[in-house]
Scaffold this motif. Sequence first.
Motif, PDB file in Angstrom:
ATOM      1  N   MET A  30       0.850  -1.172   0.000  1.00  0.00           N
ATOM      2  CA  MET A  30       0.000   0.000   0.000  1.00  0.00           C
ATOM      3  C   MET A  30       0.899   1.240   0.000  1.00  0.00           C
ATOM      4  N   THR A  31       0.595   2.154  -0.849  1.00  0.00           N
ATOM      5  CA  THR A  31       1.385   3.380  -0.924  1.00  0.00           C
ATOM      6  C   THR A  31       0.989   4.318   0.211  1.00  0.00           C
ATOM      7  N   LEU A  32       1.861   5.284   0.490  1.00  0.00           N
ATOM      8  CA  LEU A  32       1.580   6.261   1.541  1.00  0.00           C
ATOM      9  C   LEU A  32       0.308   7.039   1.235  1.00  0.00           C
ATOM     10  N   GLY A  33       0.138   7.414  -0.030  1.00  0.00           N
ATOM     11  CA  GLY A  33      -1.064   8.151  -0.421  1.00  0.00           C
ATOM     12  C   GLY A  33      -2.325   7.346  -0.175  1.00  0.00           C
ATOM     13  N   ALA A  34      -2.280   6.062  -0.483  1.00  0.00           N
ATOM     14  CA  ALA A  34      -3.437   5.200  -0.258  1.00  0.00           C
ATOM     15  C   ALA A  34      -3.695   5.030   1.235  1.00  0.00           C
ATOM     16  N   TRP A  35      -2.618   4.890   2.013  1.00  0.00           N
ATOM     17  CA  TRP A  35      -2.777   4.754   3.466  1.00  0.00           C
ATOM     18  C   TRP A  35      -3.405   6.007   4.056  1.00  0.00           C
ATOM     19  N   ILE A  36      -2.935   7.180   3.630  1.00  0.00           N
ATOM     20  CA  ILE A  36      -3.501   8.438   4.136  1.00  0.00           C
ATOM     21  C   ILE A  36      -4.966   8.550   3.747  1.00  0.00           C
ATOM     22  N   ALA A  37      -5.300   8.195   2.524  1.00  0.00           N
ATOM     23  CA  ALA A  37      -6.691   8.258   2.085  1.00  0.00           C
ATOM     24  C   ALA A  37      -7.574   7.335   2.920  1.00  0.00           C
ATOM     25  N   GLU A  38      -7.035   6.182   3.302  1.00  0.00           N
ATOM     26  CA  GLU A  38      -7.824   5.210   4.055  1.00  0.00           C
ATOM     27  C   GLU A  38      -7.842   5.479   5.555  1.00  0.00           C
ATOM     28  N   ASN A  39      -6.701   5.894   6.127  1.00  0.00           N
ATOM     29  CA  ASN A  39      -6.569   6.026   7.582  1.00  0.00           C
ATOM     30  C   ASN A  39      -6.230   7.441   8.042  1.00  0.00           C
ATOM     31  N   GLY A  40      -6.104   8.357   7.126  1.00  0.00           N
ATOM     32  CA  GLY A  40      -5.640   9.697   7.459  1.00  0.00           C
ATOM     33  C   GLY A  40      -6.541  10.443   8.416  1.00  0.00           C
ATOM     34  N   GLY A  41      -7.850  10.255   8.288  1.00  0.00           N
ATOM     35  CA  GLY A  41      -8.774  10.949   9.195  1.00  0.00           C
ATOM     36  C   GLY A  41      -8.513  10.574  10.637  1.00  0.00           C
ATOM     37  N   LEU A  42      -8.367   9.304  10.883  1.00  0.00           N
ATOM     38  CA  LEU A  42      -8.082   8.821  12.235  1.00  0.00           C
ATOM     39  C   LEU A  42      -6.716   9.318  12.708  1.00  0.00           C
ATOM     40  N   ALA A  43      -5.723   9.259  11.832  1.00  0.00           N
ATOM     41  CA  ALA A  43      -4.377   9.708  12.202  1.00  0.00           C
ATOM     42  C   ALA A  43      -4.372  11.200  12.561  1.00  0.00           C
ATOM     43  N   PHE A  44      -5.047  12.026  11.758  1.00  0.00           N
ATOM     44  CA  PHE A  44      -5.083  13.455  12.054  1.00  0.00           C
ATOM     45  C   PHE A  44      -5.857  13.752  13.334  1.00  0.00           C
ATOM     46  N   ALA A  45      -6.941  13.027  13.589  1.00  0.00           N
ATOM     47  CA  ALA A  45      -7.697  13.217  14.831  1.00  0.00           C
ATOM     48  C   ALA A  45      -6.830  12.863  16.043  1.00  0.00           C
ATOM     49  N   ILE A  46      -6.058  11.785  15.932  1.00  0.00           N
ATOM     50  CA  ILE A  46      -5.160  11.389  17.023  1.00  0.00           C
ATOM     51  C   ILE A  46      -4.066  12.443  17.208  1.00  0.00           C
ATOM     52  N   MET A  47      -3.566  13.012  16.113  1.00  0.00           N
ATOM     53  CA  MET A  47      -2.602  14.114  16.237  1.00  0.00           C
ATOM     54  C   MET A  47      -3.240  15.291  16.969  1.00  0.00           C
ATOM     55  N   GLY A  48      -4.517  15.550  16.727  1.00  0.00           N
ATOM     56  CA  GLY A  48      -5.220  16.625  17.431  1.00  0.00           C
ATOM     57  C   GLY A  48      -5.251  16.381  18.925  1.00  0.00           C
ATOM     58  N   ILE A  49      -5.543  15.139  19.317  1.00  0.00           N
ATOM     59  CA  ILE A  49      -5.528  14.797  20.745  1.00  0.00           C
ATOM     60  C   ILE A  49      -4.150  15.073  21.327  1.00  0.00           C
ATOM     61  N   ALA A  50      -3.119  14.665  20.594  1.00  0.00           N
ATOM     62  CA  ALA A  50      -1.747  14.884  21.067  1.00  0.00           C
ATOM     63  C   ALA A  50      -1.447  16.369  21.212  1.00  0.00           C
ATOM     64  N   VAL A  51      -1.868  17.178  20.248  1.00  0.00           N
ATOM     65  CA  VAL A  51      -1.627  18.632  20.318  1.00  0.00           C
ATOM     66  C   VAL A  51      -2.317  19.219  21.546  1.00  0.00           C
ATOM     67  N   ALA A  52      -3.580  18.872  21.750  1.00  0.00           N
ATOM     68  CA  ALA A  52      -4.334  19.430  22.876  1.00  0.00           C
ATOM     69  C   ALA A  52      -3.719  19.043  24.217  1.00  0.00           C
ATOM     70  N   VAL A  53      -3.406  17.774  24.366  1.00  0.00           N
ATOM     71  CA  VAL A  53      -2.944  17.274  25.662  1.00  0.00           C
ATOM     72  C   VAL A  53      -1.469  17.589  25.905  1.00  0.00           C
ATOM     73  N   LEU A  54      -0.634  17.363  24.916  1.00  0.00           N
ATOM     74  CA  LEU A  54       0.807  17.557  25.119  1.00  0.00           C
ATOM     75  C   LEU A  54       1.174  19.024  25.335  1.00  0.00           C
ATOM     76  N   PHE A  55       0.736  19.897  24.441  1.00  0.00           N
ATOM     77  CA  PHE A  55       1.158  21.293  24.556  1.00  0.00           C
ATOM     78  C   PHE A  55       0.588  21.964  25.800  1.00  0.00           C
ATOM     79  N   SER A  56      -0.696  21.767  26.074  1.00  0.00           N
ATOM     80  CA  SER A  56      -1.261  22.385  27.277  1.00  0.00           C
ATOM     81  C   SER A  56      -0.652  21.761  28.534  1.00  0.00           C
ATOM     82  N   GLY A  57      -0.377  20.469  28.485  1.00  0.00           N
ATOM     83  CA  GLY A  57       0.242  19.800  29.629  1.00  0.00           C
ATOM     84  C   GLY A  57       1.673  20.260  29.882  1.00  0.00           C
ATOM     85  N   ILE A  58       2.435  20.433  28.812  1.00  0.00           N
ATOM     86  CA  ILE A  58       3.803  20.942  28.960  1.00  0.00           C
ATOM     87  C   ILE A  58       3.774  22.352  29.531  1.00  0.00           C
ATOM     88  N   GLY A  59       2.862  23.194  29.031  1.00  0.00           N
ATOM     89  CA  GLY A  59       2.743  24.553  29.545  1.00  0.00           C
ATOM     90  C   GLY A  59       2.390  24.562  31.019  1.00  0.00           C
TER      91      GLY A  59
END
Length: 162
Positions: free
Chosen positions: A1-30
Amino acid sequence: MTLGAWIAENGGLAFAIMGIAVAVLFSGIGSAKGLSIVGQAAAGLVAEEPEKFGKTLVLQLLPGTQGLYGFVIGLLVLFSLSGDISLGKGLYLLFACMPVGFVGLGSAIFQGKTAAAGVGILAKNEEQSTKGIIYSVMVETYALLAFVISLLLFFNVDSLIK
C-alpha cells in the motif's frame, strides 16, 4: 500500500489522534512549566514562613488549569473516534484542538510567572496577596477563551464536515 493510499484510508483517524496529542501535550507541557515556575517561588517562601503554605498553594494551582482544558478536549475527541473518520473530519479535529493546545502552552507559562510574582506580593505584604491571585487569573482568560473555541469547534464538527 502506498503512503497516499494509506492516508486516504486512515488519514482521518491519524489526524484526529494528532489533534488529541496537540491538545494534551502542549497544554500539559505549559502547565508543568508554569507549575514549576510558581512552585519554585512558593517553596522559597514556605521554607521561611511555613504558615503561608495554603496561600501559596492557591497560586501554585492556577497554571495547572490549562493542562486540564487540553485534557478535556483530548478526551472529547478520543471518545468521538471511530474507524471511519473521513480525512476532512480528521483534519478538522486536528485544527479544533490547536487553540487549546497552543494557547494553553503559552498562557500556562506566563501564568506561572505571574503567580510567582504573586508569591512575592504574599512574601512582602500578606494583606495584598489577593491582588497576586487576580493578576494571575487575568492571564487565565486567554486559555479559557481558547478552550471555549476548541469546544465550539468540536461540537460543530458534524454540522460543518460530512
